[in-house]
Design a protein around this motif. Structure first.
Motif, PDB file in Angstrom:
ATOM      1  N   LYS A  27       0.834  -1.193   0.000  1.00 15.28           N
ATOM      2  CA  LYS A  27       0.000   0.000   0.000  1.00 15.28           C
ATOM      3  C   LYS A  27       0.872   1.246   0.000  1.00 15.28           C
ATOM      4  O   LYS A  27       2.002   1.242   0.488  1.00 15.28           O
ATOM      5  N   ALA A  28       0.338   2.302  -0.552  1.00 16.73           N
ATOM      6  CA  ALA A  28       1.071   3.558  -0.664  1.00 16.73           C
ATOM      7  C   ALA A  28       0.973   4.367   0.630  1.00 16.73           C
ATOM      8  O   ALA A  28       0.232   4.008   1.544  1.00 16.73           O
ATOM      9  N   TYR A  29       1.717   5.458   0.699  1.00 18.30           N
ATOM     10  CA  TYR A  29       1.664   6.459   1.780  1.00 18.30           C
ATOM     11  C   TYR A  29       2.301   5.982   3.078  1.00 18.30           C
ATOM     12  O   TYR A  29       1.934   6.453   4.146  1.00 18.30           O
ATOM     13  N   LYS A  30       3.242   5.077   3.031  1.00 15.22           N
ATOM     14  CA  LYS A  30       3.908   4.677   4.271  1.00 15.22           C
ATOM     15  C   LYS A  30       5.414   4.888   4.196  1.00 15.22           C
ATOM     16  O   LYS A  30       6.177   4.219   4.882  1.00 15.22           O
ATOM     17  N   ASN A  31       5.878   5.790   3.359  1.00 11.79           N
ATOM     18  CA  ASN A  31       7.308   6.030   3.227  1.00 11.79           C
ATOM     19  C   ASN A  31       7.794   7.228   4.027  1.00 11.79           C
ATOM     20  O   ASN A  31       8.764   7.134   4.754  1.00 11.79           O
ATOM     21  N   HIS A  32       7.148   8.356   3.893  1.00  8.21           N
ATOM     22  CA  HIS A  32       7.587   9.547   4.616  1.00  8.21           C
ATOM     23  C   HIS A  32       6.367  10.383   4.944  1.00  8.21           C
ATOM     24  O   HIS A  32       5.243  10.005   4.623  1.00  8.21           O
ATOM     25  N   LEU A  33       6.581  11.488   5.666  1.00  2.00           N
ATOM     26  CA  LEU A  33       5.486  12.324   6.177  1.00  2.00           C
ATOM     27  C   LEU A  33       4.559  11.503   7.060  1.00  2.00           C
ATOM     28  O   LEU A  33       3.338  11.500   6.895  1.00  2.00           O
ATOM     29  N   LEU A  34       5.163  10.790   8.011  1.00  2.51           N
ATOM     30  CA  LEU A  34       4.390   9.872   8.846  1.00  2.51           C
ATOM     31  C   LEU A  34       3.979  10.486  10.184  1.00  2.51           C
ATOM     32  O   LEU A  34       3.224   9.864  10.925  1.00  2.51           O
ATOM     33  N   ASN A  35       4.454  11.688  10.497  1.00  3.20           N
ATOM     34  CA  ASN A  35       4.183  12.255  11.817  1.00  3.20           C
ATOM     35  C   ASN A  35       2.702  12.492  12.056  1.00  3.20           C
ATOM     36  O   ASN A  35       2.203  12.234  13.151  1.00  3.20           O
ATOM     37  N   HIS A  36       1.992  12.986  11.078  1.00  2.46           N
ATOM     38  CA  HIS A  36       0.591  13.336  11.308  1.00  2.46           C
ATOM     39  C   HIS A  36      -0.355  12.163  11.117  1.00  2.46           C
ATOM     40  O   HIS A  36      -1.536  12.277  11.400  1.00  2.46           O
TER      41      HIS A  36
END
Length: 67
Positions: A27-36
Protein backbone atom coordinates in the motif's frame (compact mmCIF):
# COMPACT_ATOMS: atom_id res chain seq x y z
CA UNK A 1 11.30 -16.12 -30.39
CA UNK A 2 13.64 -13.93 -28.31
CA UNK A 3 13.56 -13.80 -24.55
CA UNK A 4 11.38 -11.09 -23.04
CA UNK A 5 12.80 -8.54 -20.65
CA UNK A 6 11.38 -8.03 -17.18
CA UNK A 7 10.80 -4.49 -15.95
CA UNK A 8 13.01 -4.49 -12.89
CA UNK A 9 11.11 -1.69 -11.16
CA UNK A 10 7.93 -3.75 -11.39
CA UNK A 11 9.70 -6.92 -10.26
CA UNK A 12 10.65 -5.18 -7.01
CA UNK A 13 7.09 -4.02 -6.35
CA UNK A 14 4.85 -6.97 -7.22
CA UNK A 15 4.60 -10.61 -6.16
CA UNK A 16 2.21 -13.34 -7.14
CA UNK A 17 -0.06 -15.11 -4.64
CA UNK A 18 0.37 -18.77 -3.78
CA UNK A 19 -2.18 -19.90 -6.34
CA UNK A 20 -0.47 -17.77 -9.00
CA UNK A 21 -3.74 -16.17 -10.07
CA UNK A 22 -3.54 -12.79 -8.36
CA UNK A 23 -0.81 -10.16 -8.00
CA UNK A 24 0.01 -8.56 -4.64
CA UNK A 25 1.31 -5.06 -4.01
CA UNK A 26 2.22 -2.87 -1.04
CA UNK A 27 0.00 0.00 0.00
CA UNK A 28 1.07 3.56 -0.66
CA UNK A 29 1.66 6.46 1.78
CA UNK A 30 3.91 4.68 4.27
CA UNK A 31 7.31 6.03 3.23
CA UNK A 32 7.59 9.55 4.62
CA UNK A 33 5.49 12.32 6.18
CA UNK A 34 4.39 9.87 8.85
CA UNK A 35 4.18 12.26 11.82
CA UNK A 36 0.59 13.34 11.31
CA UNK A 37 -0.70 9.84 10.51
CA UNK A 38 -2.12 7.82 13.37
CA UNK A 39 -0.37 4.70 14.64
CA UNK A 40 -3.44 2.67 13.75
CA UNK A 41 -3.38 3.91 10.17
CA UNK A 42 0.31 3.12 9.79
CA UNK A 43 0.21 -0.24 11.53
CA UNK A 44 -3.15 -1.73 10.51
CA UNK A 45 -4.13 -0.15 7.25
CA UNK A 46 -0.90 0.75 5.49
CA UNK A 47 1.21 -2.25 6.51
CA UNK A 48 -1.04 -4.78 4.84
CA UNK A 49 -0.62 -5.97 1.31
CA UNK A 50 -3.33 -5.41 -1.27
CA UNK A 51 -4.32 -7.08 -4.50
CA UNK A 52 -3.72 -5.34 -7.80
CA UNK A 53 -7.04 -4.34 -9.33
CA UNK A 54 -8.41 -6.36 -12.22
CA UNK A 55 -8.07 -3.38 -14.56
CA UNK A 56 -4.36 -2.96 -13.81
CA UNK A 57 -3.46 -6.64 -13.76
CA UNK A 58 -2.92 -7.03 -17.54
CA UNK A 59 -0.43 -4.15 -17.53
CA UNK A 60 1.50 -5.64 -14.62
CA UNK A 61 1.61 -9.03 -16.32
CA UNK A 62 3.05 -7.39 -19.45
CA UNK A 63 5.82 -5.84 -17.35
CA UNK A 64 6.54 -9.21 -15.70
CA UNK A 65 6.37 -11.85 -18.46
CA UNK A 66 7.78 -14.65 -16.28
CA UNK A 67 5.71 -13.99 -13.18
Amino acid sequence: MPKLKTRKAAAKRFRVTGSGKKIVRRKAYKNHLLNHKSSEQKRRRLSQTALVSEQDEPNVRLMLPYL
